[in-house]
Design a protein around this motif. Structure first.
Motif, mmCIF file in Angstrom:
data_model
loop_
_atom_site.group_PDB
_atom_site.id
_atom_site.type_symbol
_atom_site.label_atom_id
_atom_site.label_comp_id
_atom_site.label_asym_id
_atom_site.label_seq_id
_atom_site.Cartn_x
_atom_site.Cartn_y
_atom_site.Cartn_z
ATOM 1 N N GLY A 188 -7.185 -6.527 12.935
ATOM 2 C CA GLY A 188 -5.889 -7.019 12.453
ATOM 3 C C GLY A 188 -5.929 -8.497 12.106
ATOM 4 O O GLY A 188 -5.297 -8.938 11.149
ATOM 5 N N GLN A 189 -6.679 -9.282 12.881
ATOM 6 C CA GLN A 189 -6.726 -10.727 12.649
ATOM 7 C C GLN A 189 -7.843 -11.100 11.671
ATOM 8 O O GLN A 189 -7.671 -11.965 10.825
ATOM 9 C CB GLN A 189 -6.985 -11.476 13.967
ATOM 10 C CG GLN A 189 -5.998 -11.154 15.064
ATOM 11 C CD GLN A 189 -4.599 -11.652 14.753
ATOM 12 O OE1 GLN A 189 -4.403 -12.784 14.332
ATOM 13 N NE2 GLN A 189 -3.613 -10.787 14.950
ATOM 14 N N LEU A 205 -5.773 -3.515 6.004
ATOM 15 C CA LEU A 205 -4.531 -2.839 6.379
ATOM 16 C C LEU A 205 -3.703 -2.455 5.171
ATOM 17 O O LEU A 205 -2.939 -1.499 5.207
ATOM 18 C CB LEU A 205 -3.695 -3.725 7.312
ATOM 19 C CG LEU A 205 -4.408 -4.300 8.535
ATOM 20 C CD1 LEU A 205 -3.468 -5.178 9.332
ATOM 21 C CD2 LEU A 205 -4.959 -3.184 9.412
ATOM 22 N N THR A 206 -3.853 -3.224 4.097
ATOM 23 C CA THR A 206 -3.023 -2.953 2.925
ATOM 24 C C THR A 206 -3.796 -2.249 1.812
ATOM 25 O O THR A 206 -3.210 -1.796 0.833
ATOM 26 C CB THR A 206 -2.436 -4.268 2.365
ATOM 27 O OG1 THR A 206 -3.504 -5.223 2.258
ATOM 28 C CG2 THR A 206 -1.351 -4.816 3.272
ATOM 29 N N THR A 227 -9.603 6.346 6.104
ATOM 30 C CA THR A 227 -10.903 5.786 5.706
ATOM 31 C C THR A 227 -11.316 4.662 6.660
ATOM 32 O O THR A 227 -12.493 4.388 6.820
ATOM 33 C CB THR A 227 -10.900 5.260 4.251
ATOM 34 O OG1 THR A 227 -9.902 4.248 4.138
ATOM 35 C CG2 THR A 227 -10.607 6.356 3.262
ATOM 36 N N ARG A 228 -10.324 4.030 7.297
ATOM 37 C CA ARG A 228 -10.655 2.990 8.290
ATOM 38 C C ARG A 228 -11.160 3.609 9.576
ATOM 39 O O ARG A 228 -12.031 3.066 10.251
ATOM 40 C CB ARG A 228 -9.397 2.155 8.602
ATOM 41 C CG ARG A 228 -9.204 1.066 7.618
ATOM 42 C CD ARG A 228 -7.801 0.629 7.353
ATOM 43 N NE ARG A 228 -6.816 0.572 8.378
ATOM 44 C CZ ARG A 228 -5.499 0.600 8.101
ATOM 45 N NH1 ARG A 228 -5.092 0.687 6.839
ATOM 46 N NH2 ARG A 228 -4.606 0.535 9.042
ATOM 47 N N ASP A 273 2.444 3.356 3.535
ATOM 48 C CA ASP A 273 1.658 4.358 2.796
ATOM 49 C C ASP A 273 0.189 4.392 3.197
ATOM 50 O O ASP A 273 -0.530 5.336 2.877
ATOM 51 C CB ASP A 273 1.765 4.108 1.290
ATOM 52 C CG ASP A 273 3.135 4.516 0.769
ATOM 53 O OD1 ASP A 273 3.855 5.230 1.496
ATOM 54 O OD2 ASP A 273 3.489 4.088 -0.353
ATOM 55 N N MET A 274 -0.275 3.366 3.865
ATOM 56 C CA MET A 274 -1.669 3.373 4.342
ATOM 57 C C MET A 274 -1.794 4.159 5.658
ATOM 58 O O MET A 274 -2.895 4.389 6.150
ATOM 59 C CB MET A 274 -2.173 1.939 4.574
ATOM 60 C CG MET A 274 -2.305 1.130 3.295
ATOM 61 S SD MET A 274 -3.549 1.838 2.203
ATOM 62 C CE MET A 274 -2.621 1.968 0.692
#
Ligand code: PPS
Length: 301
Positions: A68-69, A75-76, A82-83, A244-245
């Protein structure tokens, strides 16, 4: 493309068959040899769940904790599937095989999703003593969520009506087999494998901050208070539903006009589905199957 449009012509529903003692369809067995021989790395993190127990929720929490950092663009720009790839799936419509996605993950650690029961986990995860996060959800909400998912996800076998689906679930004749065996098998594994953190959907609903602290302590992470607050906020149901992700709106085999992936996100929705008679029958059967007094689920909070 809107939510209201089925996205492309869908293949026929697959048939369930017995695979090493559990019910599966070919989408989850096509790459079995590669899955079995998968070479885990010591820092891989496996998220294991029975389907619909909160996999995506915890996947997102882990993804935020690790990336996240440092890599907020992920994230977008990348859908969660896929992550945090789904190890054993092979699915030509939306993506190729989960194992290809895992093997091409550039990240360290790699966060990997599986729905396999404990006895079918590729052995290198154990050999490398990988950290494993198991998430379990009470059977009644789990079966309701699974029913609605199977109605709208065309790579699942046809669920039929609610009444017959409930019996199929009780008999383990749904994808990934018996919920009872799955949650018990993983619970038992904790006795011999210490790198396993067992979480409950209901606990996360009740107190996400507390559960995040426990998770961080298991992972050996110490995010700042600010970062933890951000994560708790990010992973609220309404935020995830609109993202949407995360909400699978880009997954072509799901018909959101039937039901949404992020459907209700509640503890206790089973009460809107079970009749009194179904509840009694389910409870009787549950008592026979769930003998371990140390494994307790909450059907309301
Ligand atoms: S899958 O297909 O097995 O990966 O599905 P999974 O992600 O395990 O489960 C989907 C259900 O989890 C709910 N969900 C959440 N609940 C509360 N809070 C958050 N943030 C959240 N994110 C996902 C999702 O809505 C599905 O449950 P139901 O009961 O169907 O709404």
């Amino acid at each position: 493309m809107t939510d209201d449009q089925p996205k492309m012509e869908l293949p026929p529903r697959p048939e369930l068959f017995d695979f090493h003692g559990i019910s599966l369809t070919h989408y989850f067995t096509d790459t079995w040899e590669r899955v079995q021989n998968f070479k885990a790395r010591p820092d891989d993190i496996l998220i294991a769940t029975y389907p619909k127990a909160g996999t995506t929720w915890v996947s997102y929490i882990l993804d935020l904790l690790y990336f996240g950092q440092t890599a907020p663009d992920r994230l977008t720009s990348m859908p969660i599937y896929t992550r945090v790839p789904f190890l054993e799936i092979r699915h030509k419509l939306a993506l190729d095989s989960g194992i290809d996605l895992v093997e091409n993950l550039p990240t360290s650690p790699r966060i990997i999703k599986t729905h396999l029961p404990v006895q079918l986990i590729p052995k290198s995860f154990w050999e490398q003593t990988c950290k494993i996060v198991y998430v379990a959800r009470n059977a009644k909400d789990n079966v309701v969520s699974f029913f609605h998912f199977d109605r709208m996800d065309f790579i699942e076998p046809d669920p039929g009506d609610w009444k017959s689906y409930l019996h199929k679930f009780m008999d383990g004749k749904v994808i990934y087999g018996s919920w009872y065996d799955h949650v018990n098998g993983w619970w038992k594994k904790k006795e011999t494998y210490s790198n396993l953190h067992y979480m409950f959907y209901e606990d996360i609903t009740e107190d996400g901050a507390r559960e995040l602290d426990k998770l961080c302590s298991f992972l050996g992470l110490s995010p700042s208070l600010e970062e933890k607050k951000q994560i708790i906020d990010e992973v609220q149901f309404d935020n995830m539903k609109q993202n949407d992700m995360l909400n699978y709106s880009s997954f072509p085999n799901m018909d959101f006009t039937i039901s949404k992936f992020m459907r209700k996100g509640k503890v206790g929705d089973w009460k809107n589905h079970f009749t009194v008679a179904q509840n009694e029958e389910f409870d009787e059967d549950y008592k026979r199957k769930m003998k371990d007094p140390t494994l307790q689920f909450r059907t309301e909070i």
